[in-house]
Design a protein around this motif. Structure first.
Motif, PDB file in Angstrom:
ATOM      1  N   GLY A 117       2.218  16.310  31.489  1.00 45.54           N
ATOM      2  CA  GLY A 117       2.453  17.357  30.500  1.00 45.54           C
ATOM      3  C   GLY A 117       2.449  16.831  29.082  1.00 45.54           C
ATOM      4  N   LYS A 118       2.893  15.579  28.900  1.00 51.87           N
ATOM      5  CA  LYS A 118       3.001  14.991  27.562  1.00 51.87           C
ATOM      6  C   LYS A 118       1.820  14.088  27.219  1.00 51.87           C
ATOM      7  CE  LYS A 118       6.071  12.240  24.612  1.00 51.87           C
ATOM      8  NZ  LYS A 118       7.372  11.537  24.503  1.00 51.87           N
ATOM      9  N   TYR A 119       1.284  13.382  28.220  1.00 50.95           N
ATOM     10  CA  TYR A 119       0.295  12.344  27.932  1.00 50.95           C
ATOM     11  C   TYR A 119      -1.084  12.643  28.521  1.00 50.95           C
ATOM     12  CZ  TYR A 119       4.395   9.579  26.660  1.00 50.95           C
ATOM     13  OH  TYR A 119       5.555   9.133  26.074  1.00 50.95           O
ATOM     14  N   ARG A 120      -2.111  12.280  27.740  1.00 50.03           N
ATOM     15  CA  ARG A 120      -3.474  12.302  28.236  1.00 50.03           C
ATOM     16  C   ARG A 120      -3.727  11.080  29.123  1.00 50.03           C
ATOM     17  NH1 ARG A 120      -4.600  13.774  22.567  1.00 50.03           N
ATOM     18  NH2 ARG A 120      -5.410  15.905  22.501  1.00 50.03           N
ATOM     19  N   PHE A 121      -4.754  11.186  29.937  1.00 49.03           N
ATOM     20  CA  PHE A 121      -5.332  10.081  30.698  1.00 49.03           C
ATOM     21  C   PHE A 121      -4.470   9.587  31.856  1.00 49.03           C
ATOM     22  CE2 PHE A 121      -6.334   9.154  26.058  1.00 49.03           C
ATOM     23  CZ  PHE A 121      -7.430   9.992  26.030  1.00 49.03           C
ATOM     24  N   VAL A 122      -3.361  10.239  32.164  1.00 46.55           N
ATOM     25  CA  VAL A 122      -2.513   9.751  33.253  1.00 46.55           C
ATOM     26  C   VAL A 122      -2.880  10.377  34.605  1.00 46.55           C
ATOM     27  CG1 VAL A 122      -0.579   9.204  31.735  1.00 46.55           C
ATOM     28  CG2 VAL A 122      -0.696  11.460  32.813  1.00 46.55           C
ATOM     29  N   ARG A 123      -3.732  11.381  34.607  1.00 49.18           N
ATOM     30  CA  ARG A 123      -4.102  11.998  35.894  1.00 49.18           C
ATOM     31  C   ARG A 123      -5.001  11.080  36.717  1.00 49.18           C
ATOM     32  NH1 ARG A 123      -7.195  16.688  36.259  1.00 49.18           N
ATOM     33  NH2 ARG A 123      -8.419  15.907  34.519  1.00 49.18           N
ATOM     34  N   THR A 328       3.443   4.056  22.117  1.00 50.50           N
ATOM     35  CA  THR A 328       2.678   5.260  22.447  1.00 50.50           C
ATOM     36  C   THR A 328       3.060   6.435  21.564  1.00 50.50           C
ATOM     37  OG1 THR A 328       2.625   4.519  24.756  1.00 50.50           O
ATOM     38  CG2 THR A 328       1.994   6.804  24.327  1.00 50.50           C
ATOM     39  N   ASP A 329       4.361   6.633  21.391  1.00 54.54           N
ATOM     40  CA  ASP A 329       4.858   7.839  20.721  1.00 54.54           C
ATOM     41  C   ASP A 329       4.987   7.709  19.211  1.00 54.54           C
ATOM     42  OD1 ASP A 329       5.101   8.858  23.265  1.00 54.54           O
ATOM     43  OD2 ASP A 329       7.268   8.541  23.398  1.00 54.54           O
ATOM     44  N   GLU A 330       5.257   6.485  18.707  1.00 54.34           N
ATOM     45  CA  GLU A 330       5.657   6.348  17.303  1.00 54.34           C
ATOM     46  C   GLU A 330       4.822   5.401  16.448  1.00 54.34           C
ATOM     47  OE1 GLU A 330       9.933   5.936  16.697  1.00 54.34           O
ATOM     48  OE2 GLU A 330      10.267   6.441  18.803  1.00 54.34           O
ATOM     49  N   SER A 341      -5.319  10.264  20.400  1.00 56.30           N
ATOM     50  CA  SER A 341      -3.953   9.901  20.763  1.00 56.30           C
ATOM     51  C   SER A 341      -3.696  10.215  22.228  1.00 56.30           C
ATOM     52  CB  SER A 341      -2.947  10.662  19.899  1.00 56.30           C
ATOM     53  OG  SER A 341      -1.632  10.416  20.360  1.00 56.30           O
ATOM     54  N   PRO A 342      -2.971   9.317  22.935  1.00 57.49           N
ATOM     55  CA  PRO A 342      -2.583   9.636  24.309  1.00 57.49           C
ATOM     56  C   PRO A 342      -1.533  10.739  24.374  1.00 57.49           C
ATOM     57  CG  PRO A 342      -1.620   7.557  23.622  1.00 57.49           C
ATOM     58  CD  PRO A 342      -2.569   7.967  22.541  1.00 57.49           C
ATOM     59  N   VAL A 343      -0.944  11.055  23.230  1.00 59.72           N
ATOM     60  CA  VAL A 343       0.041  12.142  23.169  1.00 59.72           C
ATOM     61  C   VAL A 343      -0.724  13.452  22.969  1.00 59.72           C
ATOM     62  CG1 VAL A 343       2.055  13.056  21.980  1.00 59.72           C
ATOM     63  CG2 VAL A 343       1.759  10.571  22.205  1.00 59.72           C
ATOM     64  N   LYS A 344      -0.577  14.358  23.903  1.00 60.32           N
ATOM     65  CA  LYS A 344      -1.383  15.581  23.901  1.00 60.32           C
ATOM     66  C   LYS A 344      -1.182  16.443  22.658  1.00 60.32           C
ATOM     67  CE  LYS A 344      -2.255  16.414  28.804  1.00 60.32           C
ATOM     68  NZ  LYS A 344      -2.066  17.347  29.938  1.00 60.32           N
ATOM     69  N   SER A 345      -0.010  16.381  22.074  1.00 59.29           N
ATOM     70  CA  SER A 345       0.281  17.249  20.928  1.00 59.29           C
ATOM     71  C   SER A 345      -0.422  16.793  19.647  1.00 59.29           C
ATOM     72  CB  SER A 345       1.791  17.314  20.685  1.00 59.29           C
ATOM     73  OG  SER A 345       2.320  16.019  20.459  1.00 59.29           O
ATOM     74  N   ALA A 346      -0.982  15.578  19.646  1.00 56.97           N
ATOM     75  CA  ALA A 346      -1.669  15.068  18.456  1.00 56.97           C
ATOM     76  C   ALA A 346      -3.083  15.643  18.376  1.00 56.97           C
ATOM     77  CB  ALA A 346      -1.717  13.546  18.501  1.00 56.97           C
ATOM     78  N   GLY A 347      -3.615  15.752  17.158  1.00 55.75           N
ATOM     79  CA  GLY A 347      -4.949  16.311  16.954  1.00 55.75           C
ATOM     80  C   GLY A 347      -6.049  15.280  17.111  1.00 55.75           C
ATOM     81  N   MET A 348      -7.315  15.738  17.072  1.00 56.55           N
ATOM     82  CA  MET A 348      -8.470  14.847  17.175  1.00 56.55           C
ATOM     83  C   MET A 348      -8.722  14.145  15.832  1.00 56.55           C
ATOM     84  SD  MET A 348     -10.063  14.656  20.130  1.00 56.55           S
ATOM     85  CE  MET A 348      -9.975  15.487  21.726  1.00 56.55           C
ATOM     86  N   PRO A 349      -9.196  12.902  15.867  1.00 60.03           N
ATOM     87  CA  PRO A 349      -9.418  12.143  14.626  1.00 60.03           C
ATOM     88  C   PRO A 349     -10.701  12.550  13.906  1.00 60.03           C
ATOM     89  CG  PRO A 349     -10.083  10.840  16.503  1.00 60.03           C
ATOM     90  CD  PRO A 349      -9.485  12.095  17.063  1.00 60.03           C
TER      91      PRO A 349
END
Length: 427
Positions: A117-123, A328-330, A341-349
């Motif tokens: 739910g929080k991180y990309r790429f963990v599936r 990862t988070d900070e 970002s591996p954090v899903k809430s972050a936007g694309m660069p």
């Protein structure tokens, strides 16, 4: 490399028998404090950017000390060190580690269900048995980095849609500019492994990795690996790459591309910021999708880069985990390096603007069925066709430049045979 990898496989089997599911014993008192050693491949920024990370982390967690070990041949050296217990407290999981070996070497960070739910790429990445063993330092799209000035000078202002259009563009660059059209970074090896990132991008198929593991002839005409490796072979054979690949230099190549002496490199999008830093202007550097369309559109696979993980033998797992969470988070590493970002809430660069302008479809690969996690990589490693380490593609370059007496058809026939035989033996 055969001997250390064999040792790694044997050690994995032994450690699995001893450690069970990865070790519930924390190995310390569970409190954040004390010293940890963090292994990194970023030799270029370990004494600058990473020192700032160290200060911020130690300020947040008084009583902690972070020591970095920057390793140039990360894959090779760490793979050997993993035959011992001395491979840092936090490290990047080497690509040669198969999914079913993860519990033998690394502490689980949580379950896929808890973390997706929080991180990309963990599936799908560095997971086994429903557990996550690493968190990506950054995420990458796949394609190639290029010097816009040189491509424009050659008259190419839109991304090539086919391998032949790409080869035509390289030809124009060679004829109209003084730049090396495509640089393989052959000597370092690992950059050639970056071509594997086109898996899934060529076909636009999120099941590409799953299907690869079930295919007896991945190098047959029309298939992804045929398309990817044919492009490499054809570019080298036509003389569009560096004159002497045995003398390439990764660190030097960044400046060469940034200043326009090199036009193109097939690398993940992580490379854009490094090339921009070496260019007179960041605007000189662009990023386009692999030159192949499926269903009339470009595709790019978005996936995680190296994953931070905890050494199962670490004596300070609490602080190691705190470092991974903070990084990862900070730390903002992913965004600062132009990555996803591996954090899903972050936007694309902004570095991916070229992909967006080309109306590229971003896809993530689907998780493999239970029991088939990392199967394609396992087949490749066992067949001595390690897909991401660049070694077998060095052989393709050697044949294409005439240093080895093999035709493209002979190479692909041999690869298919080794792959098929290994698949059969692994069943």
């Amino acid at each position: 490399m055969k001997k250390p990898l064999a040792g790694l496989l044997a050690l994995a089997a032994t450690a699995l028998a001893l450690a069970g599911c990865g070790g519930d014993d924390a190995g310390d008192d569970g409190k954040i404090g004390g010293a940890i050693t963090v292994l990194t491949q970023r030799t270029d920024i370990v004494n600058t950017v990473f020192q700032d990370y160290k200060k911020k982390f130690e300020a947040k967690y008084p009583g902690t000390t972070v020591k970095f070990e920057a390793i140039t041949d990360y894959e090779g050296e760490v793979r050997v060190r993993m035959n011992t217990e001395d491979y840092g407290d936090v490290l990047l999981i080497p690509n040669s580690v198969n999914a079913d070996q993860l519990p033998a070497f690394f502490e689980p960070l949580g379950t896929v269900d808890e973390m997706q739910g929080k991180y990309r790429f963990v599936r799908t990445e560095q997971t086994f048995g429903g557990k996550v063993y690493g968190l990506a330092i950054t995420g990458n799209a796949q394609g190639y980095v290029f010097n816009k000035k040189i491509w424009t000078q050659a008259g190419v202002t839109e991304p090539p849609k086919t391998p032949q259009e790409f080869l035509d563009a390289l030809k124009a660059i060679k004829e109209k500019t003084g730049a090396t059209p495509l640089y393989t970074n052959y000597k370092d090896g690992w950059p050639l492994g970056q071509w594997e990132g086109a898996r899934g991008s060529v076909s636009g198929d999120p099941d590409a990795a799953i299907k690869l593991a079930k295919d007896d002839s991945p190098w047959a005409p029309g298939k992804e690996h045929f398309i990817i490796d044919s492009l490499l072979y054809d570019a080298v054979q036509a003389g569009y790459t560096e004159a002497d690949p045995t003398t390439t230099n990764w660190e030097q190549s960044k400046g060469l591309l940034g200043t326009g002496k090199i036009a193109t490199m097939m690398l993940g999008s992580w490379s854009v910021v490094q090339m921009q830093q070496a260019a007179p202007s960041a605007d000189d550097i662009g990023y386009w999708p692999f030159p192949n369309q499926a269903g009339g559109k470009f595709h790019t696979v978005v996936g995680g880069d190296y994953k931070n993980a905890i050494n199962i033998h670490s004596k300070n797992k609490a602080t190691a985990r705190a470092w991974i969470d903070w990084f990862t988070d900070e730390s903002n590493y992913a965004t600062d390096q132009g990555g996803v970002s591996p954090v899903k809430s972050a936007g694309m660069p902004k570095t991916l603007a070229g992909l967006t302008a080309a109306q590229t479809e971003f896809i993530e690969l689907n998780p493999a069925p239970k029991g088939e996690e990392g199967l394609a990589e396992k087949i490749g490693n066992a067949a001595e066709i390690a897909l991401y380490d660049g070694k077998y593609r060095q052989g393709i370059v050697d044949a294409a430049r005439g240093a080895k007496n093999q035709s493209k058809d002979e190479i692909f026939t041999n690869l298919n045979k080794k792959w098929s035989n290994t698949r059969t033996n692994l069943k």
